[in-house]
Design a protein around this motif. Structure first.
Motif, short mmCIF file in Angstrom:
data_model
loop_
_atom_site.label_atom_id
_atom_site.label_comp_id
_atom_site.label_asym_id
_atom_site.label_seq_id
_atom_site.Cartn_x
_atom_site.Cartn_y
_atom_site.Cartn_z
N ALA A 6 0.72 -1.78 -0.20
CA ALA A 6 -0.28 0.36 0.18
C ALA A 6 1.20 1.24 0.39
CB ALA A 6 -0.89 0.15 1.32
N ALA A 7 1.74 1.32 0.27
CA ALA A 7 3.08 2.55 1.08
C ALA A 7 3.15 2.93 -0.37
CB ALA A 7 4.11 2.21 2.13
N TRP A 8 3.92 1.68 -1.80
CA TRP A 8 4.58 1.73 -2.58
C TRP A 8 3.67 2.29 -3.45
CZ3 TRP A 8 9.39 -0.41 -3.88
CH2 TRP A 8 9.66 -1.03 -4.52
N ALA A 9 2.56 1.74 -2.81
CA ALA A 9 1.39 2.15 -4.10
C ALA A 9 1.19 3.51 -4.43
CB ALA A 9 0.38 1.08 -4.45
N HIS A 10 1.07 3.99 -3.24
CA HIS A 10 0.82 5.40 -2.92
C HIS A 10 1.56 6.48 -3.89
CE1 HIS A 10 0.50 9.25 -0.78
NE2 HIS A 10 1.93 9.23 -1.04
N VAL A 11 2.92 5.84 -3.87
CA VAL A 11 4.15 6.47 -5.00
C VAL A 11 3.86 6.30 -6.08
CG1 VAL A 11 6.38 6.81 -5.25
CG2 VAL A 11 5.80 6.15 -3.32
N THR A 12 3.60 5.25 -6.28
CA THR A 12 3.87 4.33 -8.10
C THR A 12 2.87 4.71 -8.57
OG1 THR A 12 2.90 2.21 -7.46
CG2 THR A 12 5.18 3.30 -7.96
N GLY A 13 1.49 5.14 -7.92
CA GLY A 13 -0.07 5.16 -8.47
C GLY A 13 -0.31 6.76 -7.96
N ASN A 14 0.05 7.19 -7.79
CA ASN A 14 0.06 8.22 -7.88
C ASN A 14 1.97 9.58 -8.72
OD1 ASN A 14 -1.80 9.60 -6.06
ND2 ASN A 14 -1.35 8.53 -4.61
N GLY A 15 2.30 9.02 -9.62
CA GLY A 15 2.89 9.56 -10.64
C GLY A 15 4.32 8.89 -10.46
N GLY A 16 4.61 8.44 -9.54
CA GLY A 16 6.12 8.27 -8.84
C GLY A 16 6.49 7.10 -9.59
N SER A 17 8.05 7.71 -9.44
CA SER A 17 8.85 6.36 -9.91
C SER A 17 8.74 5.21 -9.65
CB SER A 17 10.48 6.63 -10.81
OG SER A 17 11.33 7.05 -9.61
N GLU A 18 9.59 3.94 -9.98
CA GLU A 18 9.51 2.93 -8.77
C GLU A 18 10.98 3.36 -7.94
OE1 GLU A 18 10.00 -1.46 -10.27
OE2 GLU A 18 7.76 -1.60 -10.42
N GLN A 19 11.81 4.11 -8.45
CA GLN A 19 13.10 4.29 -7.12
C GLN A 19 12.73 5.17 -6.34
OE1 GLN A 19 13.19 4.36 -10.45
NE2 GLN A 19 14.61 3.13 -11.97
N GLU A 20 11.63 6.56 -6.48
CA GLU A 20 10.72 6.64 -5.72
C GLU A 20 9.82 5.84 -4.90
OE1 GLU A 20 10.20 11.23 -7.80
OE2 GLU A 20 8.45 9.72 -8.30
N ALA A 21 9.29 4.74 -5.22
CA ALA A 21 8.71 4.21 -4.88
C ALA A 21 9.50 3.37 -3.24
CB ALA A 21 7.99 3.24 -5.23
N GLU A 22 10.90 3.52 -3.87
CA GLU A 22 11.90 2.33 -3.76
C GLU A 22 12.66 3.50 -1.83
OE1 GLU A 22 16.07 -0.12 -4.02
OE2 GLU A 22 14.59 -0.05 -5.24
N ALA A 23 12.68 4.73 -2.83
CA ALA A 23 13.08 5.70 -1.54
C ALA A 23 12.30 5.50 0.12
CB ALA A 23 13.82 6.64 -2.24
N PHE A 24 10.79 6.10 -0.52
CA PHE A 24 9.15 6.16 0.48
C PHE A 24 9.57 4.89 1.28
CE2 PHE A 24 4.94 6.40 1.93
CZ PHE A 24 5.15 7.58 1.90
N VAL A 25 9.51 4.02 0.98
CA VAL A 25 9.49 2.66 1.13
C VAL A 25 11.22 2.43 3.03
CG1 VAL A 25 9.31 0.13 2.47
CG2 VAL A 25 7.64 1.26 0.65
N LYS A 26 11.69 2.65 2.08
CA LYS A 26 13.12 2.22 3.04
C LYS A 26 12.97 3.38 4.26
CE LYS A 26 17.92 2.80 2.73
NZ LYS A 26 19.68 3.45 1.95
N GLN A 27 12.89 5.32 3.48
CA GLN A 27 12.74 5.69 4.53
C GLN A 27 11.06 5.28 6.17
OE1 GLN A 27 14.26 8.85 5.47
NE2 GLN A 27 13.14 8.29 7.86
N MET A 28 10.56 4.93 5.17
CA MET A 28 9.25 4.48 6.08
C MET A 28 9.90 3.10 7.37
SD MET A 28 5.50 2.79 5.50
CE MET A 28 5.96 1.47 5.26
N LEU A 29 10.30 2.15 6.37
CA LEU A 29 11.39 0.87 7.47
C LEU A 29 12.12 1.53 7.95
CD1 LEU A 29 12.09 -1.87 4.12
CD2 LEU A 29 10.38 -2.28 6.15
N GLU A 30 13.37 2.87 8.55
CA GLU A 30 14.16 2.84 9.07
C GLU A 30 13.65 3.93 10.17
OE1 GLU A 30 16.04 5.80 6.71
OE2 GLU A 30 17.49 4.62 6.26
N ASN A 31 12.01 4.20 9.96
CA ASN A 31 11.17 4.41 11.50
C ASN A 31 10.40 3.85 11.65
OD1 ASN A 31 11.42 7.35 10.68
ND2 ASN A 31 9.83 8.33 9.92
#
Length: 343
Positions: free
Chosen positions: A168-193
């Motif tokens: 769901a977090a991944w789709a938040h990025v890619t489903g709103n126009g973001g790239s897979e690289q941006e999704a990976e960075a987003f999920v990585k930050q979420m995991l760090e939290n």
């Protein structure tokens, strides 16, 4: 948050959850000489939800002499247990790969999806559970990657709930126009939290109720049930989220009463009973009750502005499970290793 701190929190949570993930118990019914006991194996958050469904089935002509023996735990663990020999007549898991494991093992027939709901018995959406009053003012996915926000979500290695949450977090990025690289960075930050990854959705809720974390990633139904039981939680259904679909099937050697129960699960009566525990109906025509614990008990299941699905946005579970959760090369597996959240 360091890896050592995460490990310490995880250890304390494990101690608090000493009841065990897959304890078995007699769920219903008496000991009539004519009774037939079905073995039901399911993912953890079904435990309370199934009680009225079992009772409803026992009130039908097909179920009048049926009782249930149950086992609940993390979806992946339960699937592996059945593969390893745990007795099961009906299996109800968090997600399709846990069912596919049993198809591959010859325990569930490969036509298990041949039902009016494509094999799905319950559904929900990914939500954000917060402390009462929402002190961190969490409104959506982007708030989860802010500094100082502490997250709890189950571990993808054992829990189906965790896989839904992360996708769901991944789709938040890619489903709103973001790239897979941006999704990976987003999920990585979420995991760090993320400060703890309990083994199941139910254990994650227990950990959050013990005071750990600011946000719990969870099924909507789990959030509703916790609030109905008096937990001081609020929950947010994000504007964009992922549809959760939970499959059920009978095993190849199960008696006819197991198929009758699987069919009963998708009747309007059973779906209304599941709704009382916060599950969204998988069929039309269900007379919804007021759902205690929902944000609006009279309108408990609002439609998100954007609802992603595994089939439409991830090309189905066969591809998604390998791409993201392969035990060696999966994107999320590697991100967990990088962020020290593998355990």
């Amino acid at each position: 948050m360091t890896s050592k701190t995460r490990a310490a929190i995880a250890a304390s949570i494990t101690a608090l959850l000493a009841l065990g993930a897959s304890a078995c118990s007699s769920a219903s019914g008496g000991d009539s000489a004519d009774s037939e006991q079905l073995s039901f194996v399911g993912f953890s958050v079904l435990e309370t939800a199934n009680e009225p469904v079992f009772q409803g089935f026992e009130g039908t002509s097909e179920g009048k002499d049926v009782t249930f023996k149950t086992s609940y735990g993390a979806s992946g663990d339960q699937s592996r247990a059945v593969e390893g020999g745990l007795d099961a007549d009906v299996v109800h898991f968090s997600l399709e790969p846990d069912m596919q494991r049993l198809v591959d093992a010859g325990i569930v027939a490969d036509d298990w999806k041949d039902t009016p709901t494509n094999g799905i018995a319950t559904s929900s959406v990914v939500t954000l559970v917060v402390r009462e009053g929402n002190p961190k003012d969490i409104q959506g996915w982007d708030d989860l990657v802010e500094p100082g926000v502490e997250i709890i979500t189950p571990n993808p290695a054992s829990s189906g709930s965790a896989k839904w949450n992360i996708l769901a977090a991944w789709a938040h990025v890619t489903g709103n126009g973001g790239s897979e690289q941006e999704a990976e960075a987003f999920v990585k930050q979420m995991l760090e939290n993320t400060i703890a990854l309990p083994s199941s959705g139910r254990e994650a809720t227990t950990a959050f109720s013990e005071g750990n974390g600011d946000v719990l990633l969870s099924y909507e139904n789990e959030a509703i049930l916790a609030r109905a039981n008096g937990e001081p939680f609020d929950y947010i259904v994000p504007d964009d989220t992922l549809l959760i679909e939970n499959p059920a099937a009978v095993t190849v050697d199960a008696p006819e009463s197991a198929t009758a129960f699987r069919d009963y699960q998708i009747t309007p009566e059973a779906q209304a009973a599941y709704a009382l525990s916060g599950f969204r109906p998988v069929i039309d025509g269900v007379d919804l009750p007021e759902v205690e614990g929902a944000n609006d008990p009279a309108d408990p299941f609002p439609t998100p502005a954007k609802l992603f699905t595994i089939d439409d946005d991830f090309n189905g579970w066969a591809e998604a499970n390998t791409k993201f959760f392969d035990e060696n090369d999966g994107i999320i597996t590697q991100l967990q290793a990088e962020t020290g959240t593998s355990e």
